[in-house]
Design a protein around this motif. Structure first.
Motif, PDB file in Angstrom:
ATOM      1  N   PHE A  22       0.816  -1.332  -0.252  1.00  0.00           N
ATOM      2  CA  PHE A  22      -0.240   0.139   0.011  1.00  0.00           C
ATOM      3  C   PHE A  22       0.589   0.959  -0.169  1.00  0.00           C
ATOM      4  CE2 PHE A  22      -3.205  -2.636   1.531  1.00  0.00           C
ATOM      5  CZ  PHE A  22      -4.100  -2.444   0.542  1.00  0.00           C
ATOM      6  N   GLY A  23       2.292   1.113   0.475  1.00  0.00           N
ATOM      7  CA  GLY A  23       3.467   2.045   0.494  1.00  0.00           C
ATOM      8  C   GLY A  23       3.412   2.543  -0.970  1.00  0.00           C
ATOM      9  N   ARG A  24       3.558   1.196  -1.474  1.00  0.00           N
ATOM     10  CA  ARG A  24       4.347   1.387  -2.402  1.00  0.00           C
ATOM     11  C   ARG A  24       2.715   1.828  -3.650  1.00  0.00           C
ATOM     12  NH1 ARG A  24       8.939   0.892  -4.926  1.00  0.00           N
ATOM     13  NH2 ARG A  24       9.082  -0.768  -5.839  1.00  0.00           N
ATOM     14  N   ILE A  25       2.115   1.823  -3.650  1.00  0.00           N
ATOM     15  CA  ILE A  25       0.983   2.613  -4.473  1.00  0.00           C
ATOM     16  C   ILE A  25       0.268   3.530  -4.471  1.00  0.00           C
ATOM     17  CG2 ILE A  25       0.018   0.003  -5.783  1.00  0.00           C
ATOM     18  CD1 ILE A  25      -1.947  -0.193  -3.396  1.00  0.00           C
ATOM     19  N   SER A  26       0.996   4.522  -3.028  1.00  0.00           N
ATOM     20  CA  SER A  26       0.164   5.501  -2.193  1.00  0.00           C
ATOM     21  C   SER A  26       1.078   6.826  -3.370  1.00  0.00           C
ATOM     22  CB  SER A  26       0.755   5.693  -1.084  1.00  0.00           C
ATOM     23  OG  SER A  26       0.605   6.912  -0.807  1.00  0.00           O
ATOM     24  N   LYS A  27      -0.324   7.869  -2.633  1.00  0.00           N
ATOM     25  CA  LYS A  27       0.083   8.514  -3.723  1.00  0.00           C
ATOM     26  C   LYS A  27       0.551   9.892  -3.102  1.00  0.00           C
ATOM     27  CE  LYS A  27      -3.592   8.930  -7.520  1.00  0.00           C
ATOM     28  NZ  LYS A  27      -4.827   8.467  -6.895  1.00  0.00           N
ATOM     29  N   ASN A  28       0.816   9.405  -1.105  1.00  0.00           N
ATOM     30  CA  ASN A  28       1.781  10.178  -0.042  1.00  0.00           C
ATOM     31  C   ASN A  28       2.912  10.439  -1.112  1.00  0.00           C
ATOM     32  OD1 ASN A  28       2.978  10.881   2.047  1.00  0.00           O
ATOM     33  ND2 ASN A  28       0.698  10.969   2.918  1.00  0.00           N
ATOM     34  N   VAL A  29       3.497  11.681  -1.342  1.00  0.00           N
ATOM     35  CA  VAL A  29       5.097  10.821  -1.544  1.00  0.00           C
ATOM     36  C   VAL A  29       6.133  10.894  -0.545  1.00  0.00           C
ATOM     37  CG1 VAL A  29       7.349  12.529  -2.522  1.00  0.00           C
ATOM     38  CG2 VAL A  29       4.795  13.320  -3.139  1.00  0.00           C
ATOM     39  N   LEU A  30       6.302  10.897   0.427  1.00  0.00           N
ATOM     40  CA  LEU A  30       7.052  10.248   1.512  1.00  0.00           C
ATOM     41  C   LEU A  30       6.975   8.906   1.967  1.00  0.00           C
ATOM     42  CD1 LEU A  30       8.235  10.994   4.323  1.00  0.00           C
ATOM     43  CD2 LEU A  30       6.158  11.522   5.856  1.00  0.00           C
ATOM     44  N   ILE A  31       5.055   9.009   2.225  1.00  0.00           N
ATOM     45  CA  ILE A  31       5.569   7.541   2.021  1.00  0.00           C
ATOM     46  C   ILE A  31       5.637   6.076   1.168  1.00  0.00           C
ATOM     47  CG2 ILE A  31       3.138   5.676   2.375  1.00  0.00           C
ATOM     48  CD1 ILE A  31       1.060   7.871   3.954  1.00  0.00           C
ATOM     49  N   TYR A  32       5.289   6.400   0.109  1.00  0.00           N
ATOM     50  CA  TYR A  32       5.803   6.243  -1.294  1.00  0.00           C
ATOM     51  C   TYR A  32       7.756   5.843  -1.247  1.00  0.00           C
ATOM     52  CZ  TYR A  32       7.785   5.522  -5.750  1.00  0.00           C
ATOM     53  OH  TYR A  32       8.650   4.600  -7.065  1.00  0.00           O
ATOM     54  N   ASN A  33       8.227   6.895  -0.779  1.00  0.00           N
ATOM     55  CA  ASN A  33       9.153   7.201  -0.819  1.00  0.00           C
ATOM     56  C   ASN A  33      10.233   6.078   0.166  1.00  0.00           C
ATOM     57  OD1 ASN A  33      10.767   9.000  -2.636  1.00  0.00           O
ATOM     58  ND2 ASN A  33       9.256  10.335  -2.097  1.00  0.00           N
TER      59      ASN A  33
ATOM     60  N   GLU B 144       5.961  -6.634  -3.747  1.00  0.00           N
ATOM     61  CA  GLU B 144       6.148  -6.500  -4.807  1.00  0.00           C
ATOM     62  C   GLU B 144       5.040  -7.179  -5.424  1.00  0.00           C
ATOM     63  OE1 GLU B 144       7.500  -3.520  -4.998  1.00  0.00           O
ATOM     64  OE2 GLU B 144       8.079  -3.657  -6.195  1.00  0.00           O
ATOM     65  N   VAL B 145       5.225  -8.367  -4.952  1.00  0.00           N
ATOM     66  CA  VAL B 145       3.966  -9.359  -5.632  1.00  0.00           C
ATOM     67  C   VAL B 145       2.347  -8.857  -5.228  1.00  0.00           C
ATOM     68  CG1 VAL B 145       3.319 -11.913  -4.993  1.00  0.00           C
ATOM     69  CG2 VAL B 145       5.413 -11.311  -4.912  1.00  0.00           C
ATOM     70  N   PHE B 146       2.084  -8.665  -4.231  1.00  0.00           N
ATOM     71  CA  PHE B 146       0.936  -7.825  -3.936  1.00  0.00           C
ATOM     72  C   PHE B 146       0.859  -6.678  -4.470  1.00  0.00           C
ATOM     73  CE2 PHE B 146       1.469  -9.580   0.483  1.00  0.00           C
ATOM     74  CZ  PHE B 146       0.591 -10.471   0.524  1.00  0.00           C
ATOM     75  N   ARG B 147       1.503  -5.517  -4.736  1.00  0.00           N
ATOM     76  CA  ARG B 147       1.878  -4.093  -5.399  1.00  0.00           C
ATOM     77  C   ARG B 147       1.101  -4.840  -6.887  1.00  0.00           C
ATOM     78  NH1 ARG B 147       4.438  -1.811  -9.145  1.00  0.00           N
ATOM     79  NH2 ARG B 147       5.835  -3.188  -8.457  1.00  0.00           N
ATOM     80  N   ALA B 148       2.208  -5.874  -7.739  1.00  0.00           N
ATOM     81  CA  ALA B 148       1.891  -5.910  -8.895  1.00  0.00           C
ATOM     82  C   ALA B 148       0.176  -6.859  -9.216  1.00  0.00           C
ATOM     83  CB  ALA B 148       2.229  -7.345  -9.724  1.00  0.00           C
ATOM     84  N   GLY B 149      -0.028  -7.450  -7.895  1.00  0.00           N
ATOM     85  CA  GLY B 149      -1.431  -7.965  -7.548  1.00  0.00           C
ATOM     86  C   GLY B 149      -3.077  -7.483  -8.405  1.00  0.00           C
ATOM     87  N   ILE B 150      -2.480  -6.102  -7.356  1.00  0.00           N
ATOM     88  CA  ILE B 150      -3.224  -4.823  -6.439  1.00  0.00           C
ATOM     89  C   ILE B 150      -3.509  -4.043  -8.278  1.00  0.00           C
ATOM     90  CG2 ILE B 150      -3.619  -2.523  -6.002  1.00  0.00           C
ATOM     91  CD1 ILE B 150      -3.014  -4.288  -3.504  1.00  0.00           C
ATOM     92  N   GLU B 151      -2.579  -4.029  -8.885  1.00  0.00           N
ATOM     93  CA  GLU B 151      -2.254  -3.203 -10.052  1.00  0.00           C
ATOM     94  C   GLU B 151      -2.268  -4.410 -11.243  1.00  0.00           C
ATOM     95  OE1 GLU B 151       2.223  -1.846 -10.303  1.00  0.00           O
ATOM     96  OE2 GLU B 151       1.109  -0.017  -9.380  1.00  0.00           O
TER      97      GLU B 151
END
Ligand SMILES: Nc1ncnc2c1ncn2[C@@H]1O[C@H](COP(=O)(O)OP(=O)(O)O)[C@@H](O)[C@H]1O
Ligand SMILES: [Mg+2]
Lengths: 289, 246
Positions: free
Chosen positions: A79-90, A173-180
């Motif tokens: 969720f951090g990796r797909i977040s639009k919040n710049v801080l959380i993403y980084n 990364e597995v979860f991120r790809a799954g969500i995307e």
């Protein structure tokens, strides 16, 4: 008569097709039987087996606990990796890149010799000292006079974070790809019905995403199981560590390593077969709908 | 009409990626019970206009009021408005992991907080209404396009919306399935539902529309009655467009 003959021929053909690509499994199974026969009939192998198998509990403990933590860490990080919040993403990306970038062996060494002692020192000076001592089995009557030491911590837990965080990074990364992989239309449909982002994730996106990544998660479980052998370098008494101990004490490397490989191979092949089966049944489901 | 409109859009502009001007200063009022059809060539901003109404897109400038609530105001609870505005998509967007019935029930339970039995009761009524009660327990992948779109309409209607938005609801359908979806929409229009419909089905516009809006290059070019539209289109561009689709 003719038609039944033909159908029985077809059946044989079908069975043949089905099993012709399972030859390796048959070979594995036969080899397995041979080794089991050996373990029961060869004194050296029995000896090695009895010594090594004592570590199976630790191997399984590390695998399952680290996997559970990695699932939680991985999902949160995704969720951090797909977040639009710049801080959380980084922050999330920093964590993922670091843990994917370092060899697991190095991470294990860092945790065993640097991170865990540091955490222990910190706890020893904190108000939680007594509580943590009791959790790791200290006598409640003496805890007020002692402080927590690294060796009080069960060896399994000394390196647990190393595995959980490393696999958490992979699995995020597995979860991120799954969500995307779930089309944007799903989120829009859910939101247009008045669901919040969290509700849409929970009821619409995640159930589909998790189903899609089940085989990948199962594969990660197999990799994790194998990687727990690296814990042997910091004296965690799992099966690889015990094998090294047994073999070097008795100069019986072939016996020790045969038994060790036998254990790993049986665990991983059973698990991989389950993972494959999951994948095939998911694909079939997708085709049929 | 002297009542205030249920949808009121004033001077809406929207730019994508800094240079694609999807909407240029568009204003549109829709009154309760009206059916407004939006037509125009591909890329003219029809979808964007529709999606601004339930805030799937945020307008850069301009003001939008829906059911008396200021949409472009920061403190507005957008989910509350969305529950009052049903939307039907070109690609249906049914939830593939849920049966038709569950598709229609879910948002009722999660958003409207109806209990299971009430949600199921409403869902069955809506599936009946769109003509496929027998498909309640079927998963979307096993439904035809027309059936999927009708479930999507039922899903939106189950929330008891005050407004229904349709974005090219029949464009992804095989010709023989278009009618079954249009019939459901015509019934809905007859019942007095407020509808904003992007479509190229001129038969529907003729039969149901109170007004037709023609858009081109992000602008509202013409706004007229269906009769006037077909009998004497004013603008050259509209004439050209109509000659292509009729
Ligand atoms: N999410 C988006 N990102 C970038 N450009 C977009 C996006 N959505 C629409 N556009 C652009 O805005 C313009 C209007 O699009 P749209 O409203 O979808 O038109 P229509 O529905 O009339 O075909 C088009 O040029 C399209 O490419
Ligand atoms: Mg469009």
């Amino acid at each position: 008569m003719v038609s039944s003959e033909r159908s029985s021929n077809q059946l044989i053909k079908q069975i043949g097709q089905r099993f012709s690509r399972r030859g390796w499994l048959l070979a594995f199974f036969l080899l397995d039987l041979l080794i089991i026969y050996g373990i029961f009939n060869n004194d050296k192998l029995i000896d090695a087996w009895n010594f090594v198998i004592r570590g199976i509990g630790v191997t399984i403990q590390i695998t399952i606990w680290a996997f559970v933590f990695a699932l939680i860490i991985g999902l949160i990080t995704a969720f951090g990796r797909i977040s639009k919040n710049v801080l959380i993403y980084n922050v999330a990306t920093f964590y993922v890149e670091i843990f994917r970038g370092l060899p697991l062996l190095v991470i294990i060494l860092i945790f065993a010799f640097v991170v865990t002692p540091a955490i222990v020192d910190w706890i020893a000076q904190s108000p939680f000292d007594d509580v943590v001592q009791v959790i790791f089995g200290a006598n409640p009557e003496t805890i007020s006079t002692t402080a927590l030491r690294t060796r009080d911590i069960d060896s399994v837990w000394r390196i647990m974070l190393a595995f959980a965080l490393t696999y958490g990074a992979f699995m995020s990364e597995v979860f991120r790809a799954g969500i995307e992989s779930i089309g944007h239309g799903q989120m829009e449909a859910a939101r247009s019905l008045g669901m919040t982002y969290v509700q849409a994730m929970r009821f619409i996106i995640l159930p589909q995403a998790v189903r899609n990544v089940l085989p990948a998660l199962a594969n990660n479980f197999v990799f994790l199981l194998k990687d727990t052998s690296l814990a042997s370098v910091v004296a965690v008494p799992e099966i690889s560590q015990l094998t090294r101990q047994y073999s070097s004490n008795n100069f019986r490397y072939p016996e020790g390593l045969l038994v060790l490989s036998f254990i790993y191979a049986n665990l991983t092949i059973v698990l991989s077969t389950i993972a494959n089966y999951l994948e095939i049944s998911l694909q079939a489901e997708k085709r049929e709908g | 009409m002297d009542k205030s409109p249920i949808i009121s859009m004033k001077n809406i502009s929207k730019t994508f990626g800094g240079f694609v001007q999807a909407l240029r200063n568009v204003s549109l009022d829709v009154y309760a019970g009206e059916v407004v059809v939006i037509i125009g060539p591909s890329g003219s901003g029809k979808s964007t206009l529709l999606r601004c109404i339930n805030h799937l897109e945020t307008a850069d400038t301009g003001e939008i009021w829906v059911d008396g609530i200021h949409l472009t105001h920061k403190s507005t609870d957008i989910n509350k408005i969305r529950a009052e505005v049903g939307m039907v998509f070109q690609q249906f967007n049914l939830f593939p992991h849920k049966t038709a019935l569950e598709n229609v029930m879910l948002a009722q339970q999660v958003v409207r907080k109806r209990d299971r039995s009430e949600a199921e009761r409403v869902a069955r009524i809506q599936l009946e209404k769109v003509g496929i009660p027998e498909k309640a327990d079927v998963y979307p992948a096993k439904l035809s396009g027309g059936q999927q779109q009708r479930v999507a309409i039922a899903r939106a209607l189950a929330m008891n919306p005050k407004i229904m938005l349709f974005d090219e609801p029949t464009s992804a359908l095989d010709p023989e399935m278009i009618k079954e979806v249009l019939d459901v929409m015509l019934d809905l229009a007859k019942e007095g539902m407020t509808m904003v419909v992007v479509t190229h089905e001129m038969g529907f516009a003729r039969a149901a529309a109170d007004r037709v809006v023609f858009m081109d290059e992000g602008r509202k070019i013409e706004e007229t009655t269906p009769v006037a539209l077909f009998e004497n289109p004013e603008h050259e561009r509209l004439k050209l467009f109509l000659s292509k689709i009729l």
